[in-house]
Design a protein around this motif. Structure first.
Motif, short mmCIF file in Angstrom:
data_model
loop_
_atom_site.label_atom_id
_atom_site.label_comp_id
_atom_site.label_asym_id
_atom_site.label_seq_id
_atom_site.Cartn_x
_atom_site.Cartn_y
_atom_site.Cartn_z
N THR A 199 -83.34 40.21 -62.18
CA THR A 199 -82.91 39.42 -61.24
C THR A 199 -83.23 37.88 -61.35
OG1 THR A 199 -84.82 39.86 -59.86
CG2 THR A 199 -83.08 41.32 -59.72
N LEU A 200 -82.65 37.08 -60.64
CA LEU A 200 -83.02 35.54 -61.01
C LEU A 200 -83.03 34.87 -59.40
CD1 LEU A 200 -83.23 32.89 -62.48
CD2 LEU A 200 -80.77 32.73 -62.14
N THR A 201 -84.46 34.51 -59.03
CA THR A 201 -84.56 33.89 -57.82
C THR A 201 -84.97 32.39 -58.12
OG1 THR A 201 -85.43 36.06 -57.23
CG2 THR A 201 -86.12 34.05 -55.67
N GLU A 261 -88.14 34.02 -62.03
CA GLU A 261 -88.30 33.27 -60.77
C GLU A 261 -88.49 31.83 -61.33
OE1 GLU A 261 -90.81 32.71 -56.62
OE2 GLU A 261 -91.29 34.48 -58.12
N LEU A 262 -87.87 30.90 -60.73
CA LEU A 262 -88.03 29.44 -60.87
C LEU A 262 -88.37 28.89 -59.82
CD1 LEU A 262 -86.03 29.86 -63.41
CD2 LEU A 262 -84.98 27.54 -62.95
N THR A 263 -89.47 27.87 -59.62
CA THR A 263 -90.10 27.48 -58.53
C THR A 263 -90.20 25.95 -58.86
OG1 THR A 263 -91.47 29.33 -57.80
CG2 THR A 263 -91.98 27.29 -56.89
N TYR A 264 -89.45 25.20 -57.90
CA TYR A 264 -89.55 23.78 -57.93
C TYR A 264 -90.52 23.36 -57.06
CZ TYR A 264 -84.98 23.83 -60.18
OH TYR A 264 -83.99 23.94 -61.12
N ARG A 265 -91.63 22.69 -57.53
CA ARG A 265 -92.50 21.79 -56.59
C ARG A 265 -92.65 20.43 -56.88
NH1 ARG A 265 -95.29 26.72 -58.26
NH2 ARG A 265 -95.95 28.14 -56.77
N SER A 316 -91.37 31.95 -64.00
CA SER A 316 -92.09 33.17 -63.90
C SER A 316 -91.18 34.36 -64.48
CB SER A 316 -92.65 33.53 -62.74
OG SER A 316 -93.39 34.95 -62.92
N VAL A 317 -91.51 35.07 -65.56
CA VAL A 317 -90.85 36.16 -66.11
C VAL A 317 -91.89 37.54 -66.06
CG1 VAL A 317 -89.30 37.03 -67.96
CG2 VAL A 317 -89.27 34.76 -67.33
N VAL A 318 -91.51 38.52 -65.24
CA VAL A 318 -92.19 39.70 -65.12
C VAL A 318 -91.21 40.79 -65.35
CG1 VAL A 318 -94.22 38.58 -63.84
CG2 VAL A 318 -92.17 39.70 -62.80
N ASP A 319 -92.18 42.02 -65.81
CA ASP A 319 -91.32 43.42 -66.05
C ASP A 319 -92.39 44.25 -65.63
OD1 ASP A 319 -92.40 44.70 -68.43
OD2 ASP A 319 -91.87 42.48 -69.29
N ASP A 320 -91.73 45.58 -65.48
CA ASP A 320 -92.48 46.85 -65.10
C ASP A 320 -92.65 47.75 -66.16
OD1 ASP A 320 -90.01 47.57 -65.19
OD2 ASP A 320 -90.11 48.36 -62.78
N GLY A 321 -92.57 47.19 -67.47
CA GLY A 321 -92.46 48.14 -68.46
C GLY A 321 -93.94 48.55 -69.02
N PRO A 322 -93.97 49.11 -70.28
CA PRO A 322 -95.41 49.31 -70.49
C PRO A 322 -96.32 48.19 -71.06
CG PRO A 322 -94.09 50.11 -72.14
CD PRO A 322 -93.10 49.61 -71.10
N GLY A 323 -95.62 47.08 -71.25
CA GLY A 323 -96.20 45.86 -71.64
C GLY A 323 -96.76 45.95 -73.19
N VAL A 324 -97.45 44.73 -73.59
CA VAL A 324 -97.68 44.59 -75.00
C VAL A 324 -99.31 44.34 -75.07
CG1 VAL A 324 -97.62 43.12 -77.05
CG2 VAL A 324 -95.56 43.84 -75.64
N THR A 325 -99.98 45.24 -75.58
CA THR A 325 -101.43 44.88 -75.54
C THR A 325 -101.74 43.54 -76.29
OG1 THR A 325 -101.88 47.25 -75.18
CG2 THR A 325 -103.73 46.00 -76.05
N LEU A 326 -102.63 42.58 -75.74
CA LEU A 326 -102.78 41.48 -76.30
C LEU A 326 -104.16 41.58 -76.79
CD1 LEU A 326 -101.42 38.49 -74.14
CD2 LEU A 326 -100.63 39.28 -76.41
N PRO A 327 -104.70 40.95 -77.80
CA PRO A 327 -106.16 40.98 -78.19
C PRO A 327 -107.08 40.53 -77.04
CG PRO A 327 -105.04 39.37 -79.63
CD PRO A 327 -104.17 40.09 -78.63
N ARG A 328 -108.15 41.08 -77.23
CA ARG A 328 -109.33 40.56 -76.00
C ARG A 328 -110.28 39.55 -76.70
NH1 ARG A 328 -107.02 42.69 -71.75
NH2 ARG A 328 -108.98 42.68 -70.71
N GLY A 360 -96.13 39.91 -68.22
CA GLY A 360 -95.84 38.61 -67.63
C GLY A 360 -95.83 37.40 -68.43
N VAL A 361 -94.93 36.29 -68.04
CA VAL A 361 -94.86 35.02 -68.68
C VAL A 361 -94.97 34.00 -67.51
CG1 VAL A 361 -93.53 33.39 -70.08
CG2 VAL A 361 -93.82 36.05 -70.67
N LEU A 362 -95.78 33.23 -67.60
CA LEU A 362 -95.73 32.17 -66.51
C LEU A 362 -95.97 30.81 -67.13
CD1 LEU A 362 -96.12 31.46 -63.39
CD2 LEU A 362 -98.73 31.62 -63.72
N LEU A 363 -95.01 30.11 -66.89
CA LEU A 363 -94.74 28.63 -67.45
C LEU A 363 -94.89 27.67 -66.33
CD1 LEU A 363 -93.98 26.77 -69.96
CD2 LEU A 363 -91.68 27.08 -69.25
N THR A 364 -95.47 26.60 -66.71
CA THR A 364 -95.65 25.48 -65.79
C THR A 364 -95.54 24.41 -66.50
OG1 THR A 364 -97.38 26.51 -64.53
CG2 THR A 364 -97.14 24.30 -64.09
#
Length: 402
Positions: A266-268, A307-311, A318-330, A382-386
């Motif tokens: 979806t696109l918001t 989701e695109l947010t104009y401020r 923001s791009v999020v999904d409900d998949g298993p994800g990818v484990t990033l290093p800690r 999730g990916v969050l770009l500002t």
């Protein structure tokens, strides 16, 4: 046509020898003994070795000094033997350290003073002044020539290094664009081709729809490749021959294409949409494209939301999904890595390879933004770009891209 240095030195030595020999014919007229075979030989010994002056400047200089002293001691006119040693001293000053040149200058001065001492009627004040002045002037000009040559070499080295860095940066930019164009479209084509093959015999309508999506996606990929190749065109190619770069206006089409490929997305849009600089739009578009491509490749069957947010002053993607994800290093404190425009080693982001997340980071950095990539607490990825949308930041990013 460029002349070989040795050939130029040979010509100079022959010319200087000729001048000295012509000057030697005036010896008798100046009240000095006429040159005999020994005199002619010594004149040649003073000047001809200058053909090797750039190969062995100090040795040639000392040899010329010795031959000149012999010539003067034999009682001939000293002026005839003065030209060769002066050029030899200049050569030493232009090719060797200053202390070596000053030592040779002292020898030349001593040679001139010696000639004045053994010559009847010499004005020693004038001789000493010339012996002190001429060698120092020759050293000064020679040192200036050496300094100029060193600066030219340094400049050429810096230009070569700058050109190498620019080529490397351009390769990175081309690789990033190729990845963005090819990876996304090929992922969609791959999914649709698999679907068409699976239902080809049982559901002709679905197979036909999948083939239509493949055709549309491949056509868009070709258009973007043409645009990128247009940016690499020769300078005399018309600027309007390249298609415009994709932006936020094409985001809905891209989401629809991905949705037709089987991903529930979806696109918001939040806030009041406004015109943004082309570079900022391309950055946001590419990040969404890469994020959805990663969902298709790494989380099949997941649902995604864009989701695109104009401020004021910023654009948030923001791009999020409900998949298993990818484990990033800690990190050392057990927290997930934060991928921002600075301070993060991109090689640690995805151990299994790929350039997508690296490209995200580079784009965010280019436009002064930040990007956070990682698994979410509630599950999925999730990916969050500002991005700043000020004209100053946009101009800086567009200038760097050019």
């Amino acid at each position: 046509m460029r002349t070989h240095p040795l050939a130029a030195d040979v010509v100079i030595a022959l010319a200087l020898t000729t001048v000295a020999l012509l000057l030697g014919t005036e010896s008798a007229a100046q009240g000095w003994p006429a040159l005999d075979p020994l005199g002619w030989t010594l004149v040649a010994l003073v000047n001809l070795p200058l053909a090797l002056r750039t190969k062995a400047p100090v040795a040639v200089c000392l040899f010329c000094f010795a031959a000149s002293t012999w010539y003067t001691t034999a009682g001939y006119w000293p002026v005839v033997s003065s030209l060769g040693p002066m050029l030899a001293l200049y050569t030493v000053a232009s090719l060797r350290p200053l202390r070596v040149a000053l030592a040779c200058a002292a020898l030349l001065a001593a040679n001139w003073i010696y000639a004045g001492l053994i010559t009847d009627g010499s004005n020693m004040a004038s001789v000493v002044a010339q012996a002190a002045g001429f060698p120092l002037v020759l050293c000064r000009f020679g040192w200036s020539a050496r300094r100029t040559a060193e600066l030219n070499r340094q400049l050429r080295a810096e230009q070569a290094e700058r050109a190498r860095r620019e080529v490397a940066d351009e390769r990175v930019r081309i690789a990033r664009e190729l990845h963005d164009v090819v990876a996304h479209h090929m992922a969609v084509i791959n999914v649709q081709a698999g679907l068409a093959r699976f239902v080809f015999d049982t559901d002709a309508g679905t197979a036909r729809e999948a083939l239509g999506t493949i055709a549309a996606t491949s056509g868009e990929a070709l258009a973007e490749l043409r645009r990128m190749l247009g940016l690499l065109r020769a300078d005399d190619t018309p600027a309007d021959s390249a298609a415009p770069a994709p932006g936020l206006g094409q985001l809905a089409d891209m989401v629809a294409r991905v949705r037709s490929g089987g991903l529930a997305v979806t696109l918001t849009v939040t806030g009041e949409p406004r015109p943004l600089p082309p570079g900022v739009q391309l950055c946001a578009y590419r990040v969404v494209q890469e994020a959805l491509t990663n969902v298709i490749k790494h989380a099949p069957g997941a649902r995604a939301a864009v989701e695109l947010t104009y401020r004021p002053g910023t654009l948030t993607v923001s791009v999020v999904d409900d998949g298993p994800g990818v484990t990033l290093p800690r990190d050392t404190e057990g927290r997930g890595l934060r991928l921002t425009g600075k301070g993060v080693d991109p090689a640690r982001i995805r151990p299994q390879g790929g350039h997508g997340l690296i490209g995200m980071r580079e784009r965010a950095k280019l436009y002064g933004g930040t990007i956070v990539v990682g698994p979410r607490r509630e599950g999925g990825f999730g990916v969050l770009l500002t991005l700043p949308t000020s004209s100053q930041a946009a101009r800086r990013g567009d200038a760097d891209r050019q």
